[in-house]
Design an enzyme around this catalytic site. Structure first.
Site, PDB file in Angstrom:
ATOM      1  N   VAL A  95       0.826  -1.210   0.000  1.00 29.76           N
ATOM      2  CA  VAL A  95       0.000   0.000   0.000  1.00 29.76           C
ATOM      3  C   VAL A  95       0.861   1.261   0.000  1.00 29.76           C
ATOM      4  O   VAL A  95       0.341   2.370  -0.041  1.00 29.76           O
ATOM      5  CB  VAL A  95      -0.993   0.006   1.197  1.00 29.76           C
ATOM      6  CG1 VAL A  95      -1.980  -1.154   1.088  1.00 29.76           C
ATOM      7  CG2 VAL A  95      -0.274  -0.031   2.540  1.00 29.76           C
ATOM      8  N   HIS A 111      -4.005  -4.422  -3.047  1.00 27.79           N
ATOM      9  CA  HIS A 111      -4.459  -4.236  -1.666  1.00 27.79           C
ATOM     10  C   HIS A 111      -4.689  -2.762  -1.326  1.00 27.79           C
ATOM     11  O   HIS A 111      -4.710  -2.398  -0.145  1.00 27.79           O
ATOM     12  CB  HIS A 111      -3.464  -4.876  -0.682  1.00 27.79           C
ATOM     13  CG  HIS A 111      -3.468  -6.383  -0.737  1.00 27.79           C
ATOM     14  ND1 HIS A 111      -2.486  -7.152  -0.151  1.00 27.79           N
ATOM     15  CD2 HIS A 111      -4.357  -7.250  -1.298  1.00 27.79           C
ATOM     16  CE1 HIS A 111      -2.766  -8.451  -0.363  1.00 27.79           C
ATOM     17  NE2 HIS A 111      -3.879  -8.522  -1.055  1.00 27.79           N
ATOM     18  N   CYS A 138     -16.833  13.294   4.159  1.00 30.04           N
ATOM     19  CA  CYS A 138     -16.547  12.994   2.756  1.00 30.04           C
ATOM     20  C   CYS A 138     -16.730  14.252   1.905  1.00 30.04           C
ATOM     21  O   CYS A 138     -17.787  14.892   1.962  1.00 30.04           O
ATOM     22  CB  CYS A 138     -17.471  11.882   2.262  1.00 30.04           C
ATOM     23  SG  CYS A 138     -17.274  11.543   0.508  1.00 30.04           S
ATOM     24  N   GLY A 178       9.757 -10.592  -2.898  1.00 30.93           N
ATOM     25  CA  GLY A 178       9.585 -10.126  -1.523  1.00 30.93           C
ATOM     26  C   GLY A 178       8.223 -10.366  -0.917  1.00 30.93           C
ATOM     27  O   GLY A 178       7.700  -9.492  -0.215  1.00 30.93           O
ATOM     28  N   SER A 180       5.820 -13.481   1.225  1.00 32.58           N
ATOM     29  CA  SER A 180       5.892 -14.781   1.908  1.00 32.58           C
ATOM     30  C   SER A 180       4.978 -15.822   1.288  1.00 32.58           C
ATOM     31  O   SER A 180       5.055 -17.000   1.625  1.00 32.58           O
ATOM     32  CB  SER A 180       5.526 -14.611   3.381  1.00 32.58           C
ATOM     33  OG  SER A 180       4.196 -14.138   3.501  1.00 32.58           O
ATOM     34  N   ASN A 204      13.504 -13.514  -3.484  1.00 29.32           N
ATOM     35  CA  ASN A 204      13.083 -13.276  -2.107  1.00 29.32           C
ATOM     36  C   ASN A 204      14.289 -13.439  -1.179  1.00 29.32           C
ATOM     37  O   ASN A 204      15.324 -13.967  -1.570  1.00 29.32           O
ATOM     38  CB  ASN A 204      11.981 -14.282  -1.723  1.00 29.32           C
ATOM     39  CG  ASN A 204      11.046 -13.772  -0.647  1.00 29.32           C
ATOM     40  OD1 ASN A 204      10.996 -12.570  -0.377  1.00 29.32           O
ATOM     41  ND2 ASN A 204      10.305 -14.661  -0.017  1.00 29.32           N
ATOM     42  N   ALA A 222      16.492  -7.795  -1.632  1.00 28.54           N
ATOM     43  CA  ALA A 222      15.904  -7.299  -2.885  1.00 28.54           C
ATOM     44  C   ALA A 222      16.795  -6.268  -3.570  1.00 28.54           C
ATOM     45  O   ALA A 222      16.877  -6.254  -4.801  1.00 28.54           O
ATOM     46  CB  ALA A 222      14.522  -6.692  -2.599  1.00 28.54           C
TER      47      ALA A 222
HETATM   48  C1  BJW Z   1      12.658  -9.626   1.810  1.00 27.87           C
HETATM   49  C2  BJW Z   1      13.431  -8.703   2.448  1.00 27.87           C
HETATM   50  C3  BJW Z   1      14.403  -8.105   1.664  1.00 27.87           C
HETATM   51  C4  BJW Z   1      12.116  -9.438   3.921  1.00 27.87           C
HETATM   52  N1  BJW Z   1      14.533  -8.457   0.423  1.00 27.87           N
HETATM   53  N2  BJW Z   1      12.729 -10.025   0.582  1.00 27.87           N
HETATM   54  C5  BJW Z   1      -7.630 -20.067   4.246  1.00 27.87           C
HETATM   55  C6  BJW Z   1      -7.016 -20.496   3.072  1.00 27.87           C
HETATM   56  C7  BJW Z   1      -6.849 -19.643   1.998  1.00 27.87           C
HETATM   57  C8  BJW Z   1      -7.290 -18.327   2.058  1.00 27.87           C
HETATM   58  C9  BJW Z   1      -7.909 -17.899   3.220  1.00 27.87           C
HETATM   59  C10 BJW Z   1      -8.074 -18.764   4.285  1.00 27.87           C
HETATM   60  N3  BJW Z   1      -8.694 -18.048   5.278  1.00 27.87           N
HETATM   61  C11 BJW Z   1      -8.901 -16.784   4.845  1.00 27.87           C
HETATM   62  C12 BJW Z   1      -8.441 -16.674   3.592  1.00 27.87           C
HETATM   63  C13 BJW Z   1      -8.431 -15.469   2.729  1.00 27.87           C
HETATM   64  C14 BJW Z   1      -7.442 -14.402   3.204  1.00 27.87           C
HETATM   65  C15 BJW Z   1      -6.080 -15.070   3.418  1.00 27.87           C
HETATM   66  O1  BJW Z   1      -5.321 -15.264   2.475  1.00 27.87           O
HETATM   67  N4  BJW Z   1      -5.725 -15.386   4.640  1.00 27.87           N
HETATM   68  C16 BJW Z   1      -4.461 -16.074   4.911  1.00 27.87           C
HETATM   69  C17 BJW Z   1      -3.765 -15.398   6.066  1.00 27.87           C
HETATM   70  C18 BJW Z   1      -4.732 -17.545   5.090  1.00 27.87           C
HETATM   71  N5  BJW Z   1      -7.367 -13.399   2.164  1.00 27.87           N
HETATM   72  C19 BJW Z   1      -8.240 -12.414   2.103  1.00 27.87           C
HETATM   73  O2  BJW Z   1      -9.107 -12.241   2.962  1.00 27.87           O
HETATM   74  C20 BJW Z   1      -8.142 -11.507   0.901  1.00 27.87           C
HETATM   75  N6  BJW Z   1      -9.396 -11.429   0.260  1.00 27.87           N
HETATM   76  C21 BJW Z   1      -9.987 -12.522  -0.309  1.00 27.87           C
HETATM   77  O3  BJW Z   1      -9.461 -13.626  -0.290  1.00 27.87           O
HETATM   78  O4  BJW Z   1     -11.171 -12.263  -0.933  1.00 27.87           O
HETATM   79  C22 BJW Z   1     -11.853 -13.375  -1.560  1.00 27.87           C
HETATM   80  C23 BJW Z   1     -11.292 -13.698  -2.923  1.00 27.87           C
HETATM   81  C24 BJW Z   1     -10.853 -14.976  -3.230  1.00 27.87           C
HETATM   82  C25 BJW Z   1     -10.362 -15.284  -4.503  1.00 27.87           C
HETATM   83  C26 BJW Z   1     -10.313 -14.309  -5.463  1.00 27.87           C
HETATM   84  C27 BJW Z   1     -10.755 -13.043  -5.139  1.00 27.87           C
HETATM   85  C28 BJW Z   1     -11.216 -12.743  -3.872  1.00 27.87           C
HETATM   86  C29 BJW Z   1      -7.732 -10.100   1.302  1.00 27.87           C
HETATM   87  C30 BJW Z   1      -6.327 -10.060   1.796  1.00 27.87           C
HETATM   88  C31 BJW Z   1      -5.997  -8.651   2.307  1.00 27.87           C
HETATM   89  C32 BJW Z   1      -4.579  -8.575   2.857  1.00 27.87           C
HETATM   90  N7  BJW Z   1      -4.415  -7.345   3.537  1.00 27.87           N
HETATM   91  C33 BJW Z   1      -3.113  -7.060   4.150  1.00 27.87           C
HETATM   92  C34 BJW Z   1      -3.249  -5.801   5.060  1.00 27.87           C
HETATM   93  C35 BJW Z   1      -3.952  -4.622   4.411  1.00 27.87           C
HETATM   94  C36 BJW Z   1      -3.030  -3.618   3.807  1.00 27.87           C
HETATM   95  C37 BJW Z   1      -2.051  -3.016   4.831  1.00 27.87           C
HETATM   96  O5  BJW Z   1      -2.451  -2.688   5.943  1.00 27.87           O
HETATM   97  O6  BJW Z   1      -0.877  -2.850   4.471  1.00 27.87           O
HETATM   98  O7  BJW Z   1      -2.129  -6.896   3.123  1.00 27.87           O
HETATM   99  S1  BJW Z   1      -2.464  -8.378   5.140  1.00 27.87           S
HETATM  100  C38 BJW Z   1      -0.791  -8.121   4.707  1.00 27.87           C
HETATM  101  O8  BJW Z   1      -0.316  -9.338   4.063  1.00 27.87           O
HETATM  102  C39 BJW Z   1      -0.785  -7.014   3.648  1.00 27.87           C
HETATM  103  C40 BJW Z   1       0.173  -7.591   2.633  1.00 27.87           C
HETATM  104  O9  BJW Z   1      -0.060  -7.015   1.345  1.00 27.87           O
HETATM  105  C41 BJW Z   1      -0.089  -9.069   2.664  1.00 27.87           C
HETATM  106  C42 BJW Z   1       1.054  -9.915   2.150  1.00 27.87           C
HETATM  107  O10 BJW Z   1       2.162  -9.862   2.988  1.00 27.87           O
HETATM  108  P1  BJW Z   1       3.649  -9.885   2.389  1.00 27.87           P
HETATM  109  O11 BJW Z   1       3.885  -8.651   1.623  1.00 27.87           O
HETATM  110  O12 BJW Z   1       3.890 -11.166   1.711  1.00 27.87           O
HETATM  111  O13 BJW Z   1       4.493  -9.756   3.747  1.00 27.87           O
HETATM  112  P2  BJW Z   1       5.114 -10.877   4.694  1.00 27.87           P
HETATM  113  O14 BJW Z   1       5.580 -10.187   5.927  1.00 27.87           O
HETATM  114  O15 BJW Z   1       4.198 -12.014   4.849  1.00 27.87           O
HETATM  115  O16 BJW Z   1       6.382 -11.408   3.860  1.00 27.87           O
HETATM  116  C43 BJW Z   1       7.508 -10.591   3.618  1.00 27.87           C
HETATM  117  C44 BJW Z   1       8.451 -11.356   2.704  1.00 27.87           C
HETATM  118  O17 BJW Z   1       9.522 -10.489   2.351  1.00 27.87           O
HETATM  119  C45 BJW Z   1       9.080 -12.591   3.392  1.00 27.87           C
HETATM  120  O18 BJW Z   1       9.070 -13.690   2.477  1.00 27.87           O
HETATM  121  C46 BJW Z   1      10.534 -12.157   3.664  1.00 27.87           C
HETATM  122  O19 BJW Z   1      11.468 -13.232   3.567  1.00 27.87           O
HETATM  123  C47 BJW Z   1      10.750 -11.172   2.538  1.00 27.87           C
HETATM  124  N8  BJW Z   1      11.749 -10.159   2.809  1.00 27.87           N
HETATM  125  N9  BJW Z   1      13.025  -8.635   3.816  1.00 27.87           N
HETATM  126  C48 BJW Z   1      13.699  -9.402  -0.110  1.00 27.87           C
HETATM  127  N10 BJW Z   1      15.254  -7.173   2.230  1.00 27.87           N
END
Ligand code: BJW
Length: 237
Positions: A95, A111, A138, A178, A180, A204, A222
């Site tokens: 974001v 997102h 708004c 980058g 998980s 990653n 990265a």
């Molecule tokens: C480096 C580094 C360096 C470090 N160099 N690398 C059960 C099974 C499957 C799905 C679900 C389930 N139960 C619920 C769900 C759905 C749910 C979900 O997936 N939950 C899981 C936790 C299981 N998903 C949703 O609800 C989504 N909506 C949805 O599914 O709607 C229905 C639908 C289905 C199908 C099609 C269409 C629609 C919505 C998800 C919303 C996520 N929101 C967030 C927060 C909001 C924004 C914010 O505040 O910023 O988004 S959560 C958070 O996680 C944020 C991120 O965008 C997202 C991903 O995280 P990210 O970026 O991967 O971070 P990390 O910390 O996990 O990983 C960092 C990585 O970087 C690591 O690998 C490090 O090694 C690496 N790294 N330093 C390179 N220097």
């Protein structure tokens, strides 16, 4: 073969070296906050002031961070691929606005964006550089109480899904940087790419949860591995 049509998916790891926290690493956002309280519609309904404070702090933090070498390299790759008649689509889960500031143009914020507000009453989305609160009114519909950050919380539909999936189906290379691989639907993109016969590379710090699905991988910070990989792709063109 030099790829002509590339889809890049990024996560918070691409911004980590700019000083933006990741989510699930030991010092990540979810080590300090309970995601159910700050990143779900139910959390917002229960305590909107807490959620506004969480996002106001992160929005304020944007002015103190800058794009890093990985953001700039992806911006340069997009320009280079377009120059040679191809296309790069960057789908980010982040974001923050560091990809824009790094030169990326064909960018989908699946997102949402910290620097935009959204009105839950009329749906108006607009630029927002200041703080939001339960008192915010708004500008479009003049209603109070409905203003929220333009971000996608758990249980909400991510944005630009059709565009992202169409781009993946038409790509000849899918790259994940980058992330998980623990949040869906983004975590499923590599499987979508592989099902469509598209090669997939993971860049990653360490192997993601779905690392086994990629056809190629490079691990490291990265700011090192992304510019190196971009250099190789552009040299091949
Ligand atoms: C480096 C580094 C360096 C470090 N160099 N690398 C059960 C099974 C499957 C799905 C679900 C389930 N139960 C619920 C769900 C759905 C749910 C979900 O997936 N939950 C899981 C936790 C299981 N998903 C949703 O609800 C989504 N909506 C949805 O599914 O709607 C229905 C639908 C289905 C199908 C099609 C269409 C629609 C919505 C998800 C919303 C996520 N929101 C967030 C927060 C909001 C924004 C914010 O505040 O910023 O988004 S959560 C958070 O996680 C944020 C991120 O965008 C997202 C991903 O995280 P990210 O970026 O991967 O971070 P990390 O910390 O996990 O990983 C960092 C990585 O970087 C690591 O690998 C490090 O090694 C690496 N790294 N330093 C390179 N220097």
């Amino acid at each position: 073969m030099s790829p002509k049509n590339i889809v890049v998916l990024t996560g918070s790891g691409v911004s980590a070296e700019s000083g933006v926290a990741t989510f699930r690493d030991a010092d990540g956002v979810w080590a300090k906050y309970d995601y159910r309280e700050v990143a779900t519609p139910e959390g917002f309904a229960a305590n909107p002031a807490l959620v506004h404070e969480f996002y106001n702090n992160r929005r304020r933090g944007l002015s103190g961070v800058s794009p890093n070498a990985a953001h700039f390299a992806l911006g340069k790759l997009e320009a280079g691929i377009e120059k040679s008649g191809g296309q790069l689509t960057l789908v980010t889960q982040n974001v923050d606005d560091l990809h824009e500031r790094g030169g990326s143009k064909n960018l989908l914020h699946m997102h949402g964006e910290l620097s935009k507000s959204e009105c839950a009453v009329c749906g108006d989305v607009r630029k927002c550089d200041g703080d939001l609160s339960v008192e915010s009114i708004c500008v479009a519909c003049s209603q109070p109480g409905g203003m929220r950050p333009h971000v996608v919380w758990f249980g909400e539909m991510p944005r630009f899904m059709d565009e992202a999936l169409d781009a993946i189906a038409a790509a000849d290379l899918f790259i994940s940087v980058g992330t998980s691989g623990s949040v869906y639907p983004a975590a499923g993109f590599v499987a979508d790419a592989r099902s469509a016969g598209v090669a997939a590379t993971e860049l990653n710090l360490e192997p993601s949860e779905n690392a086994h699905l990629f056809t190629d991988s490079r691990y490291g910070p990265a700011t090192e591995i992304v510019p190196a990989w971009v250099g190789e792709v552009l040299n091949a063109h």
